[in-house]
Motif scaffolding. Sequence first.
Motif, PDB file in Angstrom:
ATOM      1  N   GLN A   1       0.836  -1.193   0.000  1.00 61.35           N
ATOM      2  CA  GLN A   1       0.000   0.000   0.000  1.00 61.35           C
ATOM      3  C   GLN A   1       0.874   1.247   0.000  1.00 61.35           C
ATOM      4  O   GLN A   1       1.632   1.476   0.945  1.00 61.35           O
ATOM      5  CB  GLN A   1      -0.909  -0.001   1.238  1.00 61.35           C
ATOM      6  N   VAL A   2       0.805   2.017  -1.077  1.00 65.39           N
ATOM      7  CA  VAL A   2       1.521   3.298  -1.129  1.00 65.39           C
ATOM      8  C   VAL A   2       0.540   4.391  -0.704  1.00 65.39           C
ATOM      9  O   VAL A   2      -0.459   4.627  -1.389  1.00 65.39           O
ATOM     10  CB  VAL A   2       2.050   3.576  -2.546  1.00 65.39           C
ATOM     11  N   PRO A   3       0.770   4.993   0.428  1.00 62.01           N
ATOM     12  CA  PRO A   3      -0.197   5.992   0.935  1.00 62.01           C
ATOM     13  C   PRO A   3      -0.478   7.086  -0.084  1.00 62.01           C
ATOM     14  O   PRO A   3       0.427   7.609  -0.723  1.00 62.01           O
ATOM     15  CB  PRO A   3       0.511   6.558   2.170  1.00 62.01           C
ATOM     16  N   GLY A   4      -1.770   7.385  -0.224  1.00 57.19           N
ATOM     17  CA  GLY A   4      -2.181   8.431  -1.136  1.00 57.19           C
ATOM     18  C   GLY A   4      -2.404   7.975  -2.562  1.00 57.19           C
ATOM     19  O   GLY A   4      -2.830   8.762  -3.401  1.00 57.19           O
ATOM     20  N   SER A   5      -2.130   6.711  -2.875  1.00 63.35           N
ATOM     21  CA  SER A   5      -2.300   6.222  -4.242  1.00 63.35           C
ATOM     22  C   SER A   5      -3.440   5.197  -4.276  1.00 63.35           C
ATOM     23  O   SER A   5      -3.541   4.338  -3.382  1.00 63.35           O
ATOM     24  CB  SER A   5      -1.008   5.573  -4.741  1.00 63.35           C
ATOM     25  N   PRO A   6      -4.308   5.271  -5.305  1.00 64.30           N
ATOM     26  CA  PRO A   6      -5.399   4.279  -5.417  1.00 64.30           C
ATOM     27  C   PRO A   6      -4.909   2.932  -5.946  1.00 64.30           C
ATOM     28  O   PRO A   6      -5.675   1.974  -5.981  1.00 64.30           O
ATOM     29  CB  PRO A   6      -6.360   4.939  -6.407  1.00 64.30           C
ATOM     30  N   VAL A   7      -3.670   2.847  -6.394  1.00 64.37           N
ATOM     31  CA  VAL A   7      -3.128   1.624  -6.990  1.00 64.37           C
ATOM     32  C   VAL A   7      -2.304   0.886  -5.938  1.00 64.37           C
ATOM     33  O   VAL A   7      -1.410   1.455  -5.317  1.00 64.37           O
ATOM     34  CB  VAL A   7      -2.261   1.941  -8.221  1.00 64.37           C
ATOM     35  N   TYR A   8      -2.642  -0.393  -5.756  1.00 67.44           N
ATOM     36  CA  TYR A   8      -1.910  -1.258  -4.837  1.00 67.44           C
ATOM     37  C   TYR A   8      -1.182  -2.328  -5.657  1.00 67.44           C
ATOM     38  O   TYR A   8      -1.505  -2.589  -6.808  1.00 67.44           O
ATOM     39  CB  TYR A   8      -2.874  -1.942  -3.862  1.00 67.44           C
ATOM     40  N   SER A   9      -0.203  -3.008  -5.029  1.00 67.53           N
ATOM     41  CA  SER A   9       0.560  -4.059  -5.716  1.00 67.53           C
ATOM     42  C   SER A   9       0.486  -5.345  -4.903  1.00 67.53           C
ATOM     43  O   SER A   9       0.800  -5.350  -3.708  1.00 67.53           O
ATOM     44  CB  SER A   9       2.027  -3.656  -5.885  1.00 67.53           C
ATOM     45  N   ALA A  10       0.059  -6.432  -5.548  1.00 64.93           N
ATOM     46  CA  ALA A  10       0.025  -7.747  -4.892  1.00 64.93           C
ATOM     47  C   ALA A  10       1.440  -8.303  -4.833  1.00 64.93           C
ATOM     48  O   ALA A  10       2.126  -8.417  -5.846  1.00 64.93           O
ATOM     49  CB  ALA A  10      -0.884  -8.690  -5.666  1.00 64.93           C
ATOM     50  N   ILE A  11       1.899  -8.640  -3.613  1.00 62.44           N
ATOM     51  CA  ILE A  11       3.272  -9.120  -3.459  1.00 62.44           C
ATOM     52  C   ILE A  11       3.343 -10.535  -2.884  1.00 62.44           C
ATOM     53  O   ILE A  11       4.399 -11.166  -2.896  1.00 62.44           O
ATOM     54  CB  ILE A  11       4.096  -8.171  -2.563  1.00 62.44           C
ATOM     55  N   ALA A  12       2.225 -11.048  -2.355  1.00 68.86           N
ATOM     56  CA  ALA A  12       2.245 -12.402  -1.786  1.00 68.86           C
ATOM     57  C   ALA A  12       0.841 -12.962  -1.780  1.00 68.86           C
ATOM     58  O   ALA A  12      -0.149 -12.215  -1.763  1.00 68.86           O
ATOM     59  CB  ALA A  12       2.824 -12.396  -0.372  1.00 68.86           C
ATOM     60  N   CYS A  13       0.738 -14.294  -1.796  1.00 69.21           N
ATOM     61  CA  CYS A  13      -0.552 -14.968  -1.678  1.00 69.21           C
ATOM     62  C   CYS A  13      -0.343 -16.243  -0.869  1.00 69.21           C
ATOM     63  O   CYS A  13       0.780 -16.703  -0.678  1.00 69.21           O
ATOM     64  CB  CYS A  13      -1.140 -15.296  -3.045  1.00 69.21           C
ATOM     65  N   GLY A  14      -1.443 -16.808  -0.385  1.00 67.69           N
ATOM     66  CA  GLY A  14      -1.346 -18.018   0.415  1.00 67.69           C
ATOM     67  C   GLY A  14      -2.598 -18.849   0.309  1.00 67.69           C
ATOM     68  O   GLY A  14      -3.707 -18.322   0.167  1.00 67.69           O
TER      69      GLY A  14
ATOM     70  N   GLU B   1       7.865   6.716  -3.791  1.00 69.32           N
ATOM     71  CA  GLU B   1       8.235   5.867  -4.911  1.00 69.32           C
ATOM     72  C   GLU B   1       9.443   4.998  -4.565  1.00 69.32           C
ATOM     73  O   GLU B   1       9.542   3.847  -5.004  1.00 69.32           O
ATOM     74  CB  GLU B   1       8.541   6.722  -6.135  1.00 69.32           C
ATOM     75  N   ASP B   2      10.370   5.553  -3.749  1.00 72.18           N
ATOM     76  CA  ASP B   2      11.524   4.755  -3.312  1.00 72.18           C
ATOM     77  C   ASP B   2      11.092   3.596  -2.425  1.00 72.18           C
ATOM     78  O   ASP B   2      11.657   2.494  -2.484  1.00 72.18           O
ATOM     79  CB  ASP B   2      12.515   5.648  -2.559  1.00 72.18           C
ATOM     80  N   ILE B   3      10.060   3.840  -1.604  1.00 75.36           N
ATOM     81  CA  ILE B   3       9.543   2.765  -0.746  1.00 75.36           C
ATOM     82  C   ILE B   3       9.008   1.628  -1.611  1.00 75.36           C
ATOM     83  O   ILE B   3       9.313   0.444  -1.387  1.00 75.36           O
ATOM     84  CB  ILE B   3       8.439   3.305   0.191  1.00 75.36           C
ATOM     85  N   ALA B   4       8.207   1.967  -2.610  1.00 77.12           N
ATOM     86  CA  ALA B   4       7.625   0.942  -3.488  1.00 77.12           C
ATOM     87  C   ALA B   4       8.720   0.180  -4.238  1.00 77.12           C
ATOM     88  O   ALA B   4       8.674  -1.052  -4.351  1.00 77.12           O
ATOM     89  CB  ALA B   4       6.644   1.595  -4.466  1.00 77.12           C
ATOM     90  N   SER B   5       9.700   0.911  -4.750  1.00 76.39           N
ATOM     91  CA  SER B   5      10.787   0.258  -5.494  1.00 76.39           C
ATOM     92  C   SER B   5      11.598  -0.669  -4.589  1.00 76.39           C
ATOM     93  O   SER B   5      11.983  -1.777  -4.992  1.00 76.39           O
ATOM     94  CB  SER B   5      11.707   1.317  -6.113  1.00 76.39           C
ATOM     95  N   PHE B   6      11.841  -0.213  -3.340  1.00 75.46           N
ATOM     96  CA  PHE B   6      12.619  -1.035  -2.415  1.00 75.46           C
ATOM     97  C   PHE B   6      11.896  -2.341  -2.076  1.00 75.46           C
ATOM     98  O   PHE B   6      12.483  -3.423  -2.098  1.00 75.46           O
ATOM     99  CB  PHE B   6      12.894  -0.223  -1.136  1.00 75.46           C
ATOM    100  N   VAL B   7      10.615  -2.245  -1.754  1.00 69.80           N
ATOM    101  CA  VAL B   7       9.833  -3.445  -1.398  1.00 69.80           C
ATOM    102  C   VAL B   7       9.745  -4.396  -2.585  1.00 69.80           C
ATOM    103  O   VAL B   7       9.928  -5.610  -2.448  1.00 69.80           O
ATOM    104  CB  VAL B   7       8.434  -3.049  -0.900  1.00 69.80           C
ATOM    105  N   LYS B   8       9.478  -3.853  -3.761  1.00 70.70           N
ATOM    106  CA  LYS B   8       9.366  -4.714  -4.950  1.00 70.70           C
ATOM    107  C   LYS B   8      10.694  -5.402  -5.254  1.00 70.70           C
ATOM    108  O   LYS B   8      10.732  -6.565  -5.647  1.00 70.70           O
ATOM    109  CB  LYS B   8       8.904  -3.883  -6.144  1.00 70.70           C
ATOM    110  N   GLY B   9      11.785  -4.680  -5.066  1.00 72.85           N
ATOM    111  CA  GLY B   9      13.086  -5.301  -5.286  1.00 72.85           C
ATOM    112  C   GLY B   9      13.348  -6.444  -4.322  1.00 72.85           C
ATOM    113  O   GLY B   9      13.888  -7.488  -4.701  1.00 72.85           O
ATOM    114  N   LYS B  10      12.969  -6.253  -3.042  1.00 66.29           N
ATOM    115  CA  LYS B  10      13.144  -7.319  -2.060  1.00 66.29           C
ATOM    116  C   LYS B  10      12.316  -8.558  -2.418  1.00 66.29           C
ATOM    117  O   LYS B  10      12.771  -9.701  -2.315  1.00 66.29           O
ATOM    118  CB  LYS B  10      12.727  -6.812  -0.668  1.00 66.29           C
TER     119      LYS B  10
END
Length: 1080
Positions: free
Chosen positions: A67-80, A108-117
């Motif tokens: 969840q990037v605060p202030g943005s309506p777009v979220y990114s799925a990073i895990a499922c179970g 944007e750096d937060i999103a890039s960092f998490v996605k890279g991990k």
Amino acid sequence: MWLRPEEVLLKNALKLWVTQKSSGYFVLQRRRGHGDSGGRFTGRLVGALDAVLDSNARVAPFRILLQVPGSPVYSAIACGATLEEINQHWEWLEQNLLHTLSVFDNKEDIASFVKGKVKALIAEENSSKLAEQEEDPEKFREALVKFEARFNFPEAEKLITYYSCCCWKGKVPRQGWLYLSINHLCFYSFFLGKELKLLVPWVDVQKLERTSNVFMSDIIRITTSSKERDFSMFLNIDEAFRIMEQLADITLRRLLDNEIFELDPSLQDPTQITKRDLEARAQKEFFRAFFRLPGKEKLHEVADCSLWTPFNRCHTAGRMYTSDSYICFASKEDGCCTVLIPLRENSLLFHSTCVFSDCESRDLGLEASHSEDKSDGEKENSHVLNAEALKSAFRESGSESFDFRMSREQIKERLWNDHLAEYGRTVCMFRTEKIRKLVAMGIPESLRGKLWLLFSDAVTDLASHPGYYGNLVEASMGKCCMATEEIERDLHRSLPEHPAFQNETGIAALRRVLTAYAHRNPKIGYCQSMNILTSVLLLYAKEEEAFWLLVAVCERMLPDYFNHRVIGAQVDQSVFEELIKERLPELAEHMTDLSTLASISLSWFLTLFLSIMPLESAVNVVDCFFYDGIKAIFQLGLAVLEANAVELCNSKDDGHALMILSKFLDHVKNEESPLPPIGNHQAFFSDDQEPCQVTEIADLIRDSYEKFGDQSVEQIEHMRYKHRIRVLQSHEDTTKQNVLRVVIPDVSILPEDLEELYDLFKREHLMSCYWQWMSPVIQRHDPSRPYAEQYRIDAQQFTNLYKLVSPWTCGEHTDILAERTFRLLDENMDRLVEFKGFASCLDIMYNGEMNEKINLLYRLHIPPALTENERDSQSPLKNPLLSTSRPLVFGKAKGDAVDYQKQLKQMLKDLAKEKDAKTEKEMPKMSQREFIQFCKTLYSMFHEDPEENYLYQAIATVTTLLLQIGEVGQKSSSSRNGSDEFPEDPQPEASASAQETVFTDTVKTTQKETQSLPVPEGNWIISFEQILASLLTEQSLVNFFEKPLELKSKLENAKLNQYSLKTNGMSYQSLAEQMKLSTE
């Protein structure tokens, strides 16, 4: 499972997902309807959509979003698939990422960092799995996670591929996913709140076919012994069916056909199989079958190309195959042109590349011919074997040939010489439709042996193994074994009417070739019909050439034919039966049982018509076989049946049909042969019947090519896949019926229950083969052993089965009791138990009389069942079991006292009399330590029984009696007093409080606390008769051992739960549902 970050619009997903928890940057959501105990309509509707639609939302019921605060777009990073799995990912994010994200100033750096991990985590997972070998690693990884979560197999159960499909239950389709793994076909569906799981082991598949139903024109039908299941799919049905065929074939050959398993290394490690490997394997098997090459030949590359063909001065489009030892070419137009180029010499390799560079092939042929002649010359100088074909001696002593026949033979020779001059005269010749027509006319006698060598490529083996045959002869001759005995028995049955085998020269050559081959290939050794084939080979080829021709036939052209079970011949009989249905439908309709025709034709395939057709005609069939392979035998068999179709339709029985075909084949003549007629003299008719019409072999062969020659090698190989499954399962059914026939007379178990027990026993063996392929367990199925000994299980497998079906369950003590039972049944000490012993033991437990059950329990507590190891010696008793110093008097419920000493004296006298009358071997006496273990087992067996308290009270009484008897015997032995009478008890009668103490101490003993009985062993012994007599004094114990036990319910539960002992952590409920649906 971590997902490659993918953007989702949360606004559109609110109706499908429910937020479970959230933090500053992450949101954990649950799929609506999953986990709701109420099972609302919304949840069912969402589940139905998940089952039907192939979307990312269907990956799992739980997911984590970035969840990037202030943005309506979220990114799925895990499922179970489960809440526990998704919580592990959530905890990892909280512990490793959440506290570091506050350092970043830019969102944007937060999103890039998490996605890279997350991408790094995915890459690490992929490195430990085989997903990267697939076309779409990301989707395959998701499917793998779902497969593991839904079926919870051990990690060794490797997923090969998956498909979206429908499973039909009657007229109702269930949309879901089909998973194909190395040992199982699995189907999963979740539709309108109902979950369906199907699990079918490949080894249970009896039939796999493409068919249709009322709604679908193309479905895949899988048949097992109990159920037919239909699967349909809109895409990839051809690919799915092909992979199913290969997986079923590989698994059955790996687990049920030891002879093939040992010869094919690719079958021995199933974890290395991938979808690409299956495609490569199919291409390799087609390559080997089409060019009739050794099974070990490894295909390296296949490429489309064009070959310059000088005989028609143009380029021919086709495909080139390169392997370890060959370069091969096959034109796209079937039968137009094929080329086989061995790479045994560097010079030949240079010239073979020139063929594909517009160079004249005639030069290649001459070069190869000189090389081969040189090799032959060296070989002839080094051997002192038969240097010429046996037919030369026959010609010298034979009758005069007719001028007409000789003239026809000379014409054939000229035609062949002209053809070889233009198309090549070595293995590398251009093989076209023209040469096929020449072969159908019959090869000239003078060229037959040489052309057989070229067509089969036996000449390559001959040239590359100088001196090999001579060494084999020297090593094998004079040795005696079963194969040599069979060879000696059949030597004089091999073409006895031919002059070449009416003297020692021919017989000796035949003996050397057969014995040398048996020494070369002990897995095959010698099989009947090899003598007839080898005799004909010796007529037209030198002795060493005949040996290599035999190698080519047995190991390349007719694989699996010449072994103990002739599986290959039976498979081709089944294929031939299907061809009769397809190509001769009228005959198939009139003859309801086509297996009769197939069995009649078995000798056609095994001896290539040599045993049922006059020799001068049958050699023409062998000509076609060496050029076209088994295809020539199939089409000739169909031509023979078509020529006799009318008479066969009117035949009265199987014997009449056999007589019709034998009479016809005996009158197949070769008027152009220069040889005098040499028949088989085995026709089933008498001389007084009207003569049969003569059929010319050339006409019969020509008809076979014209009417039935359109069958391709690929079609035949495809049918062999299908029918090999049927043949192997037929052998398994035969084994099962024979085992049951042997066991049924010796047990009281109902036949239907015994059959289910056998299935459980066999499945237990196979389940260990699934996931323990490197252990010798897979080699325990030995078809050459007696039927009752073909499947055997080890101690761990026996323990698993014992827990499932034995009525004698003893809690924590069950494993030890199972181990003792295994040791008792393992009489030959090979650490394996066969089905008959297992069934007999179980029969005593369920159906035996009380004395038989006590006898079995007694033997389980003396050597060899009871050992000296520490685990067996543990006792669950809290204190000394009972004191033998206490009197043998107990208080009854009514307050009456009973003196057991008088009863026991008379009982021992009666037992002594019975013992003298018995003739059976006396069982060893039981020591005090063994008796303690016996008591431990009895106490454990009574646990949770409805009459538990009464049983404890009764066994306390009996135990005290037996301890007193043992102590008396010990005192008697020490005083050397042989009297059977008990000494008078000087002790006064115990009070009621003392009696209650004995009772209380006994009943309250627990199995968790262990302590050995502190009574010195000495000569303390007790016999089986004393134990049995004591137990018979207590009615509650008699009732316990004589109460009827139900085996059928145990078997039903065992079928549901057998897999739970092999898989890791599978819940009982999900497994039971899965197995129940699989067996419906």
